[in-house]
Design an enzyme around this catalytic site. Structure first.
Site, PDB file in Angstrom:
ATOM      1  N   ARG A 121      27.138  39.536  40.392  1.00 37.42           N
ATOM      2  CA  ARG A 121      27.761  39.048  41.625  1.00 37.42           C
ATOM      3  C   ARG A 121      27.650  40.883  41.801  1.00 37.42           C
ATOM      4  NH1 ARG A 121      32.533  39.536  43.412  1.00 37.42           N
ATOM      5  NH2 ARG A 121      32.236  39.038  45.646  1.00 37.42           N
ATOM      6  N   LYS A 189      36.632  38.527  30.929  1.00 39.39           N
ATOM      7  CA  LYS A 189      36.012  37.828  31.225  1.00 39.39           C
ATOM      8  C   LYS A 189      35.255  37.386  30.387  1.00 39.39           C
ATOM      9  CE  LYS A 189      31.985  37.845  34.532  1.00 39.39           C
ATOM     10  NZ  LYS A 189      31.642  39.338  35.407  1.00 39.39           N
ATOM     11  N   ARG A 323      40.964  42.883  41.691  1.00 41.07           N
ATOM     12  CA  ARG A 323      41.786  43.183  39.986  1.00 41.07           C
ATOM     13  C   ARG A 323      43.155  43.209  40.447  1.00 41.07           C
ATOM     14  NH1 ARG A 323      37.033  43.346  39.488  1.00 41.07           N
ATOM     15  NH2 ARG A 323      35.109  44.305  38.958  1.00 41.07           N
TER      16      ARG A 323
END
Length: 325
Positions: A121, A189, A323
């Site tokens: 992204r 992640k 975040r």
């Protein structure tokens, strides 16, 4: 002989002499040696033992199209038009976009051992070393138009989470396109999703769904990532890329026909159940601005609801990222 042929032979973790490799590959021992020298640069450490031969320090399961297809049940398999397994591509998404430009693409899947110009992204790179990731793209044509695709990337996230959970990992979802894995009490992640859409707002449109899952990560890759990252190998012993690929393809081929009929609402509750930051303070980055907010749930269109000092806001994706604060 390609470098991929050599890697597939060495991937079993056993020792192979230069002579054996040359005979299997139909080349001289000198040609084999030249290719072996390239492996270290590909983040594939090689071990050489005099009298025994060469082997990869870490055994490596190569992608196998026949194995993947054989694991698909009959109903989703009939939706699969073609499966490509490539050694190296610039991007699996780009590959399928080209297929669409040539009148194909729908119901097609492309997998690659590595890619050199992958994208995440917001234009971020997603480049991978050989065998370290599952890199998968699927093409699908929708008749209902671009507006009907709201929340599709989140629905794909739910499917990916279900596949990883079935393999034994504990995961959560980060809006809008990330899958996180729990390692040492911290969310890291594990995977990302990138949708690329072409076509009409109200007419037929073509979607390429790109998915990248970290299977194993070297220390150097972790340090260079710029954020906490994890891999399936951190939480699952010897994860099979072919099995994960087959499970994910099966799920996508089952879901996509349903999504056009029902929209994201059918997956909304499952996404919210795995929402990593619901009720937590987050920092929203939008263009050059950023602000603190408390994350709520996602709505039926896949938008994230947040509460700020100025009241409730609805985030719609695009160039927005969040975040933990």
């Amino acid at each position: 002989m390609s470098i991929g042929d050599l890697i597939r032979l060495l991937g079993d973790g056993r020792y192979h002499s230069g002579q054996q490799l040359g005979e299997r590959l139909g080349v001289s021992r000198t040609a084999v040696w030249k290719q072996l020298k390239k492996l270290e640069a590909m983040d594939l450490p090689l071990e050489a033992v005099k009298g025994r031969g060469y082997r990869l320090v870490n055994s490596l399961e190569s992608l196998d199209g026949a194995s993947i297809v054989s694991q698909l049940p009959a109903e989703p398999r009939r939706h699969l038009k073609r499966l490509f397994v490539e050694d190296v591509l610039d991007s699996t998404n780009t590959f399928l976009r080209e297929r669409f430009r040539h009148g194909a693409g729908h119901g097609e899947v492309c997998l690659a051992e590595s890619q050199t110009a992958g994208r995440g992204r917001r234009g971020k790179a997603w480049n991978t070393h050989w065998g370290g990731s599952l890199i998968l793209s699927m093409g699908w044509r929708f008749d209902a138009g671009v507006a009907a695709l709201e929340g599709l990337s989140l629905a794909v996230g739910v499917l990916l989470a279900e596949v990883i959970e079935a393999a034994g990992g504990e995961v959560a979802l980060k809006w809008p396109n990330d899958v996180l894995v729990a390692i040492d009490g911290e969310w890291r992640k594990l995977a990302g999703i990138l949708l690329e859409v072409t076509g009409d707002v109200e007419g037929p449109c073509e979607v390429v769904i790109g998915i990248g899952v970290n299977i194993s990560l070297s220390d150097a890759v972790r340090e260079a990532a710029g954020q906490p990252v994890g891999a399936l190998a951190d939480v699952i012993e010897a994860p099979s890329r072919n099995h994960v690929a087959a499970s994910l393809i099966e799920s996508l081929l089952t879901m996509l026909p349903r999504f056009e009929q029902h929209g994201f609402g059918a997956w909304q509750a499952e996404w919210n159940r795995r929402h990593a930051y619901v009720g937590s303070t987050i920092r929203v980055h939008q263009g050059n601005a950023s602000y603190a907010a408390v994350a709520g749930e996602v709505d039926g269109n896949g938008n994230l609801i947040v509460m700020t000092n100025g009241g409730k806001r609805t985030l719609t994706g695009g160039e927005i990222s969040i975040r933990p604060d």
